[in-house]
Design an enzyme around this catalytic site. Structure first.
Site, PDB file in Angstrom:
ATOM      1  N   TYR A 141       0.822  -1.213   0.000  1.00  0.00           N
ATOM      2  CA  TYR A 141       0.000   0.000   0.000  1.00  0.00           C
ATOM      3  C   TYR A 141       0.860   1.270   0.000  1.00  0.00           C
ATOM      4  O   TYR A 141       0.378   2.355  -0.310  1.00  0.00           O
ATOM      5  CB  TYR A 141      -0.946   0.035   1.205  1.00  0.00           C
ATOM      6  CG  TYR A 141      -2.059  -1.005   1.176  1.00  0.00           C
ATOM      7  CD1 TYR A 141      -2.225  -1.851   0.095  1.00  0.00           C
ATOM      8  CD2 TYR A 141      -2.949  -1.130   2.235  1.00  0.00           C
ATOM      9  CE1 TYR A 141      -3.231  -2.809   0.076  1.00  0.00           C
ATOM     10  CE2 TYR A 141      -3.958  -2.079   2.221  1.00  0.00           C
ATOM     11  CZ  TYR A 141      -4.090  -2.919   1.141  1.00  0.00           C
ATOM     12  OH  TYR A 141      -5.085  -3.853   1.121  1.00  0.00           O
ATOM     13  N   LYS A 192       3.765 -15.186   1.825  1.00  0.00           N
ATOM     14  CA  LYS A 192       3.721 -15.907   0.542  1.00  0.00           C
ATOM     15  C   LYS A 192       5.181 -16.142   0.160  1.00  0.00           C
ATOM     16  O   LYS A 192       5.657 -15.705  -0.904  1.00  0.00           O
ATOM     17  CB  LYS A 192       2.945 -15.062  -0.493  1.00  0.00           C
ATOM     18  CG  LYS A 192       2.616 -15.800  -1.774  1.00  0.00           C
ATOM     19  CD  LYS A 192       1.526 -16.836  -1.631  1.00  0.00           C
ATOM     20  CE  LYS A 192       1.358 -17.612  -2.931  1.00  0.00           C
ATOM     21  NZ  LYS A 192       0.392 -18.720  -2.830  1.00  0.00           N
ATOM     22  N   ASP A 224      -2.676 -18.070   1.049  1.00  0.00           N
ATOM     23  CA  ASP A 224      -3.815 -18.744   0.405  1.00  0.00           C
ATOM     24  C   ASP A 224      -4.364 -19.837   1.324  1.00  0.00           C
ATOM     25  O   ASP A 224      -5.568 -19.960   1.535  1.00  0.00           O
ATOM     26  CB  ASP A 224      -3.446 -19.278  -0.993  1.00  0.00           C
ATOM     27  CG  ASP A 224      -2.072 -19.927  -1.079  1.00  0.00           C
ATOM     28  OD1 ASP A 224      -1.347 -19.956  -0.058  1.00  0.00           O
ATOM     29  OD2 ASP A 224      -1.722 -20.422  -2.170  1.00  0.00           O
ATOM     30  N   ASP A 248      -5.363  -6.981   5.693  1.00  0.00           N
ATOM     31  CA  ASP A 248      -6.592  -6.304   5.269  1.00  0.00           C
ATOM     32  C   ASP A 248      -7.608  -7.354   4.784  1.00  0.00           C
ATOM     33  O   ASP A 248      -8.774  -7.382   5.214  1.00  0.00           O
ATOM     34  CB  ASP A 248      -6.228  -5.320   4.140  1.00  0.00           C
ATOM     35  CG  ASP A 248      -7.349  -4.384   3.757  1.00  0.00           C
ATOM     36  OD1 ASP A 248      -8.435  -4.481   4.348  1.00  0.00           O
ATOM     37  OD2 ASP A 248      -7.138  -3.550   2.857  1.00  0.00           O
ATOM     38  N   ASP A 252     -11.215  -9.103   6.880  1.00  0.00           N
ATOM     39  CA  ASP A 252     -12.602  -9.086   6.367  1.00  0.00           C
ATOM     40  C   ASP A 252     -13.160 -10.507   6.345  1.00  0.00           C
ATOM     41  O   ASP A 252     -14.333 -10.744   6.663  1.00  0.00           O
ATOM     42  CB  ASP A 252     -12.652  -8.509   4.939  1.00  0.00           C
ATOM     43  CG  ASP A 252     -12.930  -7.000   4.911  1.00  0.00           C
ATOM     44  OD1 ASP A 252     -12.435  -6.297   5.813  1.00  0.00           O
ATOM     45  OD2 ASP A 252     -13.635  -6.532   3.987  1.00  0.00           O
TER      46      ASP A 252
HETATM   47  C1  LIG Z   1      -8.224   2.263   2.513  1.00  0.00           C
HETATM   48  C2  LIG Z   1      -8.138   0.800   2.852  1.00  0.00           C
HETATM   49  C3  LIG Z   1      -6.732   0.305   2.899  1.00  0.00           C
HETATM   50  C4  LIG Z   1      -8.802   0.597   4.140  1.00  0.00           C
HETATM   51  C5  LIG Z   1      -9.075  -0.830   4.465  1.00  0.00           C
HETATM   52  O1  LIG Z   1      -9.641  -1.591   3.709  1.00  0.00           O
HETATM   53  C6  LIG Z   1      -8.710  -1.302   5.770  1.00  0.00           C
HETATM   54  O2  LIG Z   1      -7.879  -0.707   6.449  1.00  0.00           O
HETATM   55  O3  LIG Z   1      -9.240  -2.346   6.168  1.00  0.00           O
HETATM   56 MG   LIG Z   2     -10.159  -3.461   4.659  1.00  0.00          MG
END
Ligand SMILES: CC(C)CC(=O)C(=O)O
Ligand SMILES: [Mg+2]
Ligand SMILES: NC(=O)C1=CN([C@@H]2O[C@H](COP(=O)(O)OP(=O)(O)OC[C@H]3O[C@@H](n4cnc5c(N)ncnc54)[C@H](O)[C@@H]3O)[C@@H](O)[C@H]2O)C=CC1
Length: 364
Positions: A141, A192, A224, A248, A252
């Site tokens: 990033y 990885k 993975d 990140d 999720d």
């Molecule tokens: C702008 C993104 C890097 C934000 C994101 O998806 C996160 O930090 O979970």
């Molecule tokens: Mg995120």
């Protein structure tokens, strides 16, 4: 002396969920003697619209001067046509790097009341308590070179670069091992390393750091497989430590084990313990402005703030107890409601947490 908290509502559902977290903070201040004062500033698309930049200098300065920052979320379709360098998300990344918030803690805990809302069968997730430690100010990033170049042929080439220095890897691994010492004493480092030299280095440094923690069991896993194992048998994990992008994505994924992304808080910490606190989700444009968003991840982020930056663990526990109480009462926003269950809106959920806090006080 009062602790200063900077409130950054941001975009989309950001202002809606932050308003509920601010109610909780106000309740702790008024009813439980928490010495805090709040100030609000613009970030993300809201800042771009008002000032032409997603992270105005005054916002960064206010964040640097605060004891802690509470952020909602940034971004949305309105700003997607913009160049990436001025998009709302750049404001968030600027805050993270500007404050040196290299350690992102993302606990994925299943509240037993939400077992039926988990994406997995209750027997696979009962008692789930994972901590994802994500590196937050390096990796792909932030790596250079980056951008889109036009080749002589006229074809365009997109470039992003995965970069980590040994010291960046070492400091995040130390955070993970230190936290593992206070928990289940297991660290899984996710990389990885079979294809990316940068994460081959990651694995080597993680192993070296691990040697300083003989009581912690270190394992390594390719990302993975880690994604698959999170869904197959998530309770094998205690602390997972990984890069910015892998963390990140995996967080999720882990969110759905707890019922909803609306349940996962986070703490982003620098070397001085100063922190920014935010739900792990985004600005949810699909439900923004409808009063449907789950504010619990943001409210639980306030609990993390109390624990990690304000040294108020008892106040943090109150919030966690109040959240458990509203779930016990059967209150559910749409994202965590089982089939046929009645749902409440964002403000009703926030009000219920405040009412549960007041009840705790009344019960002494
Ligand atoms: C702008 C993104 C890097 C934000 C994101 O998806 C996160 O930090 O979970
Ligand atoms: Mg995120
Ligand atoms: N920390 C931040 O500010 C983040 C910002 N974003 C930005 O947010 C925007 C939308 O991104 P998406 O990929 O759609 O991710 P998202 O996390 O905003 O939404 C994904 C899905 O989860 C749902 N959801 C998210 N939070 C919820 C909550 N509290 N209660 C109930 N449902 C919730 C949304 O309705 C949507 O269906 C983009 O502009 C993105 O760049 C994305 C992730 C993090």
């Amino acid at each position: 002396m009062s602790k200063k908290i900077l409130i950054l509502p941001g975009d989309g559902i950001g202002p809606e969920i932050v308003a509920e977290a601010v109610k909780v903070l106000a309740c702790l201040r008024d009813d439980f003697g928490l010495a805090v004062e709040t100030e609000e500033a613009l970030v993300g698309g809201a800042a771009y619209d008002a000032e032409g930049h997603p992270l105005p200098e005054a916002t960064l300065a206010a964040a640097q001067a605060a004891d802690a920052v509470l952020l909602g979320a940034v971004g949305g379709p309105k700003w997607e046509p913009l160049d990436i360098s001025v998009r709302p998300e750049k404001g968030l990344l600027g805050l993270r790097s500007g404050l040196g918030l290299f350690a992102n803690l993302r606990p994925a805990i299943l509240y037993p009341q939400l077992a039926a809302a988990s994406a997995l069968k209750p027997e696979v997730v009962a008692g789930l308590d994972i901590l994802i430690v994500r590196e937050l100010t390096g990796g792909i990033y932030f790596g250079r070179p980056r951008g889109v170049e036009t080749l002589d042929s006229g074809e365009r080439k997109g470039i992003n670069t995965l970069v980590y220095t040994e010291s960046e890897i070492e400091r995040i691994c130390r955070v993970a091992f230190d936290l593992a010492m206070k928990r289940g004493k297991r660290v899984c480092s996710v990389d990885k390393a079979n294809v990316l030299e940068c994460t081959e280095l990651w694995r080597e440094v993680a192993t070296r750091v691990g040697a300083d923690y003989p009581d912690v069991e270190l394992s390594h896993m390719y990302v993975d497989n880690a994604a698959m194992q999170l869904v197959r048998a998530p309770k094998q994990f205690d602390v997972m430590v990984t890069t910015n992008m892998f963390g990140d994505i995996l967080s999720d994924c882990a969110a759905m084990l707890t019922g909803s992304i609306g349940m996962l808080p986070s703490a982003s910490l620098n070397a001085d313990g100063q922190g920014m606190y935010e739900p792990i989700h985004g600005s949810a444009p699909d439900i923004a402005g409808k009063g449907l968003a789950n504010p619990l991840a943001t409210i639980l982020s306030v609990a993390m703030m109390l624990r990690y930056s304000l040294n108020e663990p008892a106040q943090a526990e109150r919030i966690e107890q109040a959240v458990a109480a509203v779930l016990d009462q059967g209150l559910r926003t749409a994202d965590i409601a089982g089939e046929g269950m009645e749902t409440v809106g964002t403000a009703q959920m926030g009000d219920a947490v405040v009412a549960a806090l007041r009840l705790l006080r009344a019960e002494g």
